[in-house]
Design a protein around this motif. Structure first.
Motif, short mmCIF file in Angstrom:
data_model
loop_
_atom_site.label_atom_id
_atom_site.label_comp_id
_atom_site.label_asym_id
_atom_site.label_seq_id
_atom_site.Cartn_x
_atom_site.Cartn_y
_atom_site.Cartn_z
N THR A 93 0.83 -1.20 0.00
CA THR A 93 0.00 0.00 0.00
C THR A 93 0.87 1.25 0.00
N THR A 114 -5.56 3.72 6.43
CA THR A 114 -6.38 2.54 6.19
C THR A 114 -7.49 2.48 7.24
N THR A 135 -9.87 -3.37 6.46
CA THR A 135 -9.03 -4.37 5.81
C THR A 135 -9.69 -5.74 5.88
N GLY A 191 -5.60 -9.26 0.00
CA GLY A 191 -6.00 -8.24 0.96
C GLY A 191 -6.77 -7.14 0.27
N HIS A 230 -8.38 -3.30 0.95
CA HIS A 230 -8.15 -2.22 1.89
C HIS A 230 -8.87 -0.95 1.44
#
Length: 485
Positions: A360, A382, A385, A430, A432
């Protein structure tokens, strides 16, 4: 930038590791028959320590090449670090060979712990470029380096050394043994007398240092420690209260005990009893682990050597020279270090999140949300998640993170990461959600036009549908059973 290292012993090997782990190619010359083995062992310890020290993904190490001569090693070098034994005639001979083959603009730093620049420069063709660059062991961890010699070359040397995580301290006036070793020499002389006079053993002296004032010195030095000792009145009060004691006959700083066989035997025997259970390599790793722990504590308070670690990490996160490779983006790779695996021998749960977080950060830097942008008072946080763990990952595996932009608006962006193994299989995914924030106000804020344009450019590359698991939370156990039926 090409680095040349002349000498690969304890100090030279530490320099080689520092430069190579920072991503620079290093050409090495050392005629010692065991030089490659010694440097290889130092590199292994250094790489192990850096994996523990830095949370950011480390750069790809530079190549270490072994030259057959000084001329071959220094050809085309931007910076040369000389680390040969402390004999002035030998250093003059080596420096002359370096000057005969190195480009005229090459800066030459000597690791000498005692000789002055004026002594090193005798007979030199370009004396102004020969400097003292004296580090402390282990060079790959301890950041301070004493730079003596002045002029434009010293300024450039400081820039080069700071870029690999060193803390250059320029000394205005040359003096034998510089600063650090003169201070150490004073403590060492007194310690020798304490052993010779039977007042303390080597272990007792070391315990007083490492459990006492050594801890204070590690994070605050000498003068600032004593400033605190002066209480609210500060250093002036401390000097007024304790200054008169300097005239008392406590120490033997200017009187050195004779290192006869009896004293040498005493010190050697006590040292063997104190530390002989460990090999030198084991002691080096114990030392490195302890230093890493201190650095991590200092990093948490953004203090002293911890600030150097944080600044190095910011540089690693920036990943200069790692452009995007097509779409989906592949901006982040990592080789799983040994410290990332758990008792099962697999990458532990929170390290997946670290890999995603590093990816990220790479995306944010790619679109312009870098350290300079964050310094303006804005960032991206963030706020949600979702991770799926799909395969086991072991130490030593090279992982690549593939990233897609699933959507964005004026304040938010939605990223999808996939951790790919070397065979292309997916180890984890993942998803996010990030929110653009005004860090000073502590609330969401609209993104500027430049960030929105960068995100729009990524969105235009997105051709396929979103992954079928995107936007889906943890399924009910019953639903999973029904799907499997």
């Amino acid at each position: 930038m090409k680095i040349a290292a002349i000498g690969g012993g304890v100090i030279g090997g530490g320099w080689i590791a520092r430069f190579a782990l920072s991503g620079h190619d290093v050409a090495v010359f050392d005629p010692h028959p065991e030089a490659q083995r010694i440097v290889g062992e130092v590199m292994a310890n250094a790489a192990r320590a850096w994996e523990k020290l830095f949370q950011a993904p480390l750069p790809d190490p530079g190549r270490i090449t072994w030259a057959g001569s000084i001329a071959e090693a220094v050809a085309g070098a931007d910076y040369v670090q000389e680390s040969v034994p402390e004999r002035l005639d030998l250093k003059h001979h080596i420096l002359a060979e370096i000057e005969a083959s190195a480009p005229e603009g090459t800066i030459i730093g000597s690791s000498t712990s005692g000789f002055k620049p004026s002594e090193l420069r005798v007979g030199a063709r370009h004396p102004a470029r020969i400097l003292v660059a004296h580090p402390f062991n282990p060079v790959y961890l301890l950041p301070v380096v004493e730079v003596v010699g002045g002029g434009a070359a010293a300024g450039r040397a400081c820039e080069i050394l700071a870029a690999v995580g060193m803390k250059p301290v320029q000394i205005a006036r040359e003096i034998d043994a510089h600063i650090g070793d003169r201070l150490l020499e004073a403590v060492w002389r007194e310690a020798l007398w304490l052993v010779k006079d039977g007042i303390a053993t080597t272990e007792e002296i070391d315990d007083i240092i490492r459990f006492g004032f050594g801890l204070r010195w590690a994070q605050m030095g000498l003068f600032e420690t004593y400033r605190i000792a002066g209480g609210e009145a500060g250093m002036r009060h401390f000097l007024g209260q304790f200054g008169p004691a300097l005239k008392w006959p406590w120490t033997k700083l200017m009187d050195v005990p004779e290192l006869d066989e009896a004293l040498i035997d005493t010190i050697a025997a006590q040292s063997d009893a104190q530390s002989g259970a460990h090999s030198i390599r084991e002691l080096e790793r114990i030392r490195d682990d302890n230093l890493v722990g201190i650095f991590q504590a200092l990093k948490a308070t953004d203090w002293g050597a911890g600030r150097i670690v944080r600044e190095m990490e910011n540089g690693f996160y920036a990943r200069e020279g790692r452009p995007a490779t097509g779409y989906p983006l592949r901006l982040h790779q990592v080789i799983v270090p040994g410290g990332w695996v758990d008792y099962n021998g697999h990458m532990t749960e929170f390290r997946y999140l670290q890999a995603f977080g590093d990816a990220t950060d790479a995306v944010l830097i790619h679109i312009g949300l870098d350290e300079a942008y964050r310094a303006t008072g804005f960032s991206a946080y963030t706020v949600e998640t979702h991770i799926r763990h799909l395969a086991e990952v072991k130490a030593g595996e090279r992982l690549t993170v593939e990233t897609r932009l699933l959507g964005h608006d004026g304040k938010r962006m939605r990223l999808h990461h996939a951790i790919l193994r070397a065979d292309g299989s997916v180890a984890a995914t993942g998803e996010h959600m990030l929110l653009h924030v005004d860090t000073d106000a502590g609330r969401a804020a609209p993104m500027p036009a430049a960030l929105l344009a960068a995100l729009a450019a990524l969105a235009a590359l997105e051709r396929g549908p979103a992954p079928d698991h995107a936007g889906v939370g943890i399924r009910r156990i019953g639903a999973v059973a029904e799907a499997q039926a």
